[in-house]
Design a protein around this motif. Structure first.
Motif, short mmCIF file in Angstrom:
data_model
loop_
_atom_site.label_atom_id
_atom_site.label_comp_id
_atom_site.label_asym_id
_atom_site.label_seq_id
_atom_site.Cartn_x
_atom_site.Cartn_y
_atom_site.Cartn_z
N GLY A 1 0.75 -1.24 0.00
CA GLY A 1 0.00 0.00 0.00
C GLY A 1 0.78 1.29 0.00
O GLY A 1 1.96 1.31 0.01
N THR B 1 -0.22 6.18 0.12
CA THR B 1 -1.21 7.24 -0.11
C THR B 1 -0.64 8.45 -0.81
O THR B 1 0.54 8.70 -0.79
CB THR B 1 -1.83 7.80 1.19
OG1 THR B 1 -0.85 8.53 1.85
CG2 THR B 1 -2.47 6.80 2.03
N THR C 1 -0.24 0.89 -5.83
CA THR C 1 -0.93 1.18 -4.58
C THR C 1 -0.05 2.08 -3.73
O THR C 1 1.17 2.06 -3.83
CB THR C 1 -1.24 -0.10 -3.80
OG1 THR C 1 -0.01 -0.76 -3.48
CG2 THR C 1 -2.11 -1.03 -4.61
N ALA D 1 0.01 4.20 0.39
CA ALA D 1 -0.57 4.61 1.68
C ALA D 1 0.54 5.17 2.55
O ALA D 1 1.72 4.91 2.31
CB ALA D 1 -1.27 3.44 2.37
N ASP E 1 -2.81 1.87 7.17
CA ASP E 1 -3.84 2.68 6.51
C ASP E 1 -4.42 1.93 5.32
O ASP E 1 -3.80 1.02 4.76
CB ASP E 1 -3.24 4.01 6.03
CG ASP E 1 -2.72 4.85 7.19
OD1 ASP E 1 -3.40 4.88 8.24
OD2 ASP E 1 -1.64 5.45 7.06
N ALA E 2 -5.63 2.34 4.93
CA ALA E 2 -6.23 1.76 3.74
C ALA E 2 -5.38 2.09 2.52
O ALA E 2 -4.89 3.20 2.36
CB ALA E 2 -7.65 2.30 3.56
N MET E 3 -5.22 1.11 1.66
CA MET E 3 -4.40 1.27 0.46
C MET E 3 -5.29 1.62 -0.72
O MET E 3 -6.35 1.04 -0.89
CB MET E 3 -3.63 -0.02 0.20
CG MET E 3 -2.67 -0.37 1.32
SD MET E 3 -2.14 -2.09 1.28
CE MET E 3 -3.61 -2.92 1.90
N HIS E 4 -4.83 2.56 -1.53
CA HIS E 4 -5.61 3.00 -2.67
C HIS E 4 -4.76 2.94 -3.93
O HIS E 4 -3.53 2.89 -3.87
CB HIS E 4 -6.14 4.42 -2.43
CG HIS E 4 -7.03 4.52 -1.23
ND1 HIS E 4 -6.89 5.50 -0.26
CD2 HIS E 4 -8.06 3.74 -0.82
CE1 HIS E 4 -7.80 5.33 0.67
NE2 HIS E 4 -8.53 4.26 0.35
N SER F 1 -9.24 -1.50 1.25
CA SER F 1 -7.88 -1.46 0.71
C SER F 1 -7.85 -2.14 -0.65
O SER F 1 -8.36 -3.26 -0.81
CB SER F 1 -6.92 -2.17 1.66
OG SER F 1 -6.69 -1.41 2.82
N THR G 1 -5.48 -3.52 -3.80
CA THR G 1 -4.12 -3.96 -4.11
C THR G 1 -4.13 -4.80 -5.39
O THR G 1 -5.17 -5.05 -5.99
CB THR G 1 -3.54 -4.80 -2.96
OG1 THR G 1 -4.35 -5.98 -2.78
CG2 THR G 1 -3.49 -4.03 -1.67
N ARG H 1 -9.94 -5.98 -3.86
CA ARG H 1 -10.43 -5.07 -2.83
C ARG H 1 -10.66 -5.85 -1.53
O ARG H 1 -11.51 -6.74 -1.48
CB ARG H 1 -11.71 -4.38 -3.28
CG ARG H 1 -12.40 -3.54 -2.18
CD ARG H 1 -13.38 -2.55 -2.79
NE ARG H 1 -12.68 -1.47 -3.50
CZ ARG H 1 -13.29 -0.54 -4.22
NH1 ARG H 1 -14.61 -0.55 -4.35
NH2 ARG H 1 -12.58 0.41 -4.83
#
Length: 709
Positions: free
Chosen positions: A159, A161, A203, A205, A210-213, A232, A234, A249
């Motif tokens: 991850g 951000t 990805t 973060a 933390d949530a991965m985007h 998240s 990936t 997801r």
């Protein structure tokens, strides 16, 4: 006299250091080699770091504190560690009869590297460069994260951000074809190059918590965030026509979904569900079909499945042996006829297999007995790129897909190489990451670090008298067994055993404390080694091509351990005097501990719990305490109790359960411990476990067409 007391440049990253000359010597940091005429020597990473810092300050004195800050991340190291490093460099320079380079000790100040000029040789050339440029101003300190030597393979590199992204990537180094795409603090991972090479999805973060985007960018331009929210995202992968991506997801409530998204700004659509949020991986077979790595059953190994992106229907296409971790990271050949994938027997021991998608059994391609994190096909379909530890560290290698010849190392250095992606223009994108872990002492809710270093430390074991701690670590730049006192006023960690090992783990004291057993790998061989408690008289008690794990002493002449033979785990007793081996359990047991009465307790592959091992195959095993399968390294027998790890949303509990049955109780709550690789100790002396710290991961692109050999 000019003296450098504090760091005046960036901490040394061998991955980004260009080659340079020093007197009669030619230094190549990327491969850790220093050459004098025809003699080439490969140095430990830490030794090479010190060499570069001294070279930056050539003919000027640099303080010991500055060396430690730049090469050991400012952490405590003994005088002996620095003295040994300087001594090694002096041995290297002593090979030059002309004495073109020397290192002088400046009393009460530090060291000075002197380059002596001679006819036709300037001695000190330009200072080392970073990524093909002059040395940059000091960088911000980067955090690291890891959960131990094998634990990082289960959960690392997941991850990043946008708040931590650098919009402008570095230009490609014309000598190496390397371009660092993301360089700021944070974790950027899962690179996916578009087939045309014009764009990349990855990805990102701020941290692994933390949530991965997902983020999209061209190799030259700005970043665009593709996903957001609590879930998240990936494992992105591009469709062959370059029109959309698929990704995994991970849902906050558990489980995962396979998603597709048209680019550049299409909506995400759910294709199918999956069961392994952090282990699922994807590849496109064609524009309508995905390959998915997922569980083959509730307790079965991972397998590859074909998934129809319109209907969600899936069909299993690989059949890994029971007892294996299974098949992951599929990569489809450019002609769409073959798939390469990683088959893992245990975390850290894997090979690449290749299957014909038109039918037939998968064939084993590599036989390196190494750790593999990534695989991608070259555009010609005649080669594969693999990130593997076959060379002793995580490097990028190019293999002939026919199996002919020897693999070629493409990228090397201090940073590890992770997941891979390739495009049709000859580019390879990969993760470049750093890790650090340390042993911490836990008493109640408190914890205190004991082995702080810039490397990885794991698998602690407290001595029978409770005064000394064994652990494995690469803190010196190579795999080794270390020992330290744990009482107040004890000396710092001391390297006890260090040989030409690719990997060492599981050091264990004998019942008397006079002997040490540990497992090690060298090439394709695994060894059970025994040494005196002072590190002397090392001998190999047992050697095999199979995987050895979790050794424990039964008596002063017998060790019990887990062996994986042909994908089947089983406990074996090894007599260390002559190597005689005998089965100690039915098949299916993958770790072991010894109770106070000599009774064996163990874990069973992919099954929950710590169990009493039956004395013969006719008995049924008895469940003693719950333990999640992922925690199979993290438990210990402590007198009449078993200590296990229990995780929840609020953190980690250390739980004591009587071996004879009865109520469990919490004996410790180690706050801030992200991951574990080994557990030891007791309530009197404290419990010792591995604390994973932060991780820094960047995306790097290698243009193989521009690379100069």
């Amino acid at each position: 006299m000019s003296v450098s007391y504090l760091p005046t440049a960036a901490p040394v990253d061998l991955f980004n250091e260009a080659d340079f000359r020093l007197g009669a010597f030619h230094a190549r940091p990327g491969v850790r080699e220093i050459q004098l005429d025809l003699h080439v020597e490969r140095l430990e990473p830490r030794v090479f770091q010190v060499l570069i810092v001294l070279a930056r300050s050539r003919n000027r004195t640099i303080s010991r504190d500055a060396l430690i800050a730049l090469c050991w991340d400012g952490r405590f190291v003994s005088d002996d560690a620095l003295n040994r490093t300087i001594g090694k460099l002096r041995q290297v320079f002593a090979r030059d009869p002309s004495g073109s380079v020397t290192i002088e000790t400046v009393p009460r100040l530090g060291y000075q590297l002197r380059v002596h000029e001679s006819d036709g040789e300037t001695g000190a050339l330009a200072a080392p460069r970073v990524a093909g440029r002059a040395m940059a101003p000091p960088l911000r300190h980067r955090p690291y994260w890891a959960i131990g030597l094998f634990g990082l393979l289960l959960a690392a590199l997941v991850g990043g951000t946008a708040a931590y992204l650098q919009v402008d990537p570095q230009p490609a180094n014309p000598d190496t074809g390397i371009r660092v795409i993301t360089t700021d603090i944070g974790v950027e991972a899962h690179p996916a190059l578009a087939p045309s090479g014009s764009m990349i999805v990855y990805t990102a973060a701020a941290s692994v918590r933390d949530a991965m985007h997902l983020y999209l960018r061209t190799l030259e331009g700005p970043v665009e965030q593709l996903t957001s929210g609590d879930a998240s995202d990936t494992a992105p992968t591009w469709s062959p026509d370059g029109q959309r991506i698929a990704f995994v997801r991970a849902l906050p409530a558990g489980g995962c979904e396979i998603m597709t998204m048209a680019l550049p700004r299409g909506a995400a659509r759910t294709v199918a569900t999956c069961s392994l949020p952090r282990g699922a991986s994807l590849a496109w077979l064609d524009n309508q079909t995905l390959l998915l790595s997922d569980r083959s059953g509730p307790s079965g190994p991972l397998a590859l499945f074909r998934v129809d992106v319109e209907t969600g229907a899936r069909r299993q296409i690989t059949n890994p042996p029971s007892g294996n971790v299974g098949d992951q990271i599929p990569a489809v050949s450019p002609d769409g006829r073959r798939v390469a994938f990683r088959r893992t027997s245990i975390p850290g021991v894997s090979e690449i297999f290749v299957a014909n998608l038109e039918g037939g059994e998968a064939r084993q391609f590599t036989r390196d007995h190494s750790t593999i994190l990534g695989v991608a096909w070259a555009v010609d379909g005649r080669h594969m790129y693999i990130s593997t530890t076959r060379g002793g560290d995580f490097g990028l290698w190019r293999y002939d897909a026919s199996g002919a010849g020897h693999p070629e190392r493409m990228v090397t250095g201090l940073r590890r190489i992770g997941r891979l992606s390739a495009d049709r223009e000859g580019r390879v994108a990969f993760e470049a990451f750093d890790v650090r872990s340390e042993i911490v002492r836990v008493t109640g809710d408190a914890r205190a670090p004991t082995t702080a270093s810039s490397g990885e430390s794991a698998y602690p074991h407290l001595s029978p008298d409770g005064k000394s701690l064994l652990f494995s670590s690469d803190r010196s730049g190579e795999p080794a067994i270390w020992v330290m006192g744990v009482e107040a006023g004890s000396s710092p960690p001391n390297r006890l055993i260090s040989r030409d090992y690719d990997y060492v783990a599981w050091p264990r004291w004998s019942p008397s404390g006079r002997q040490i057993a540990f497992v090690a790998t060298k090439g394709s061989r695994s060894e059970l080694n025994v040494a005196a408690a002072d590190g002397g008289r090392i001998r190999t008690a047992f050697e095999t091509a199979d995987t050895l794990w979790s050794p424990q002493w039964i008596s002063e002449d017998t060790v019990v351990l887990a062996i994986n033979r042909s994908g089947i785990w089983r406990l074996w007793k090894i007599r260390v005097t002559d190597g005689q081996a005998a089965p100690a359990s039915p098949p299916g047991w993958d770790s072991v501990r010894v109770g106070p009465d000599g009774q064996l307790y163990g874990t069973r592959f992919a099954a929950d719990g710590v169990w009493r091992v039956p004395a013969n195959g006719a008995e049924a095993p008895t469940l003693i305490a719950p333990l999640a399968p992922i925690e199979w390294r993290n438990w210990e027998i402590n007198g009449a109790e078993v200590i296990t790890v229990r995780r929840s949303e609020t953190g980690i509990d250390l739980v004591a359960t009587p071996l004879s049955g009865g109520a469990a109780r919490v004996v410790g709550k180690p706050a801030g411990v992200a991951g574990l690789s080994g557990l030891t100790g007791d309530a009197v002396h404290g419990f010792y476990l591995t604390r994973g710290e932060t991780n820094e991961s960047d995306i790097v692109v290698l243009d193989t067409a521009r690379r100069r050999n």
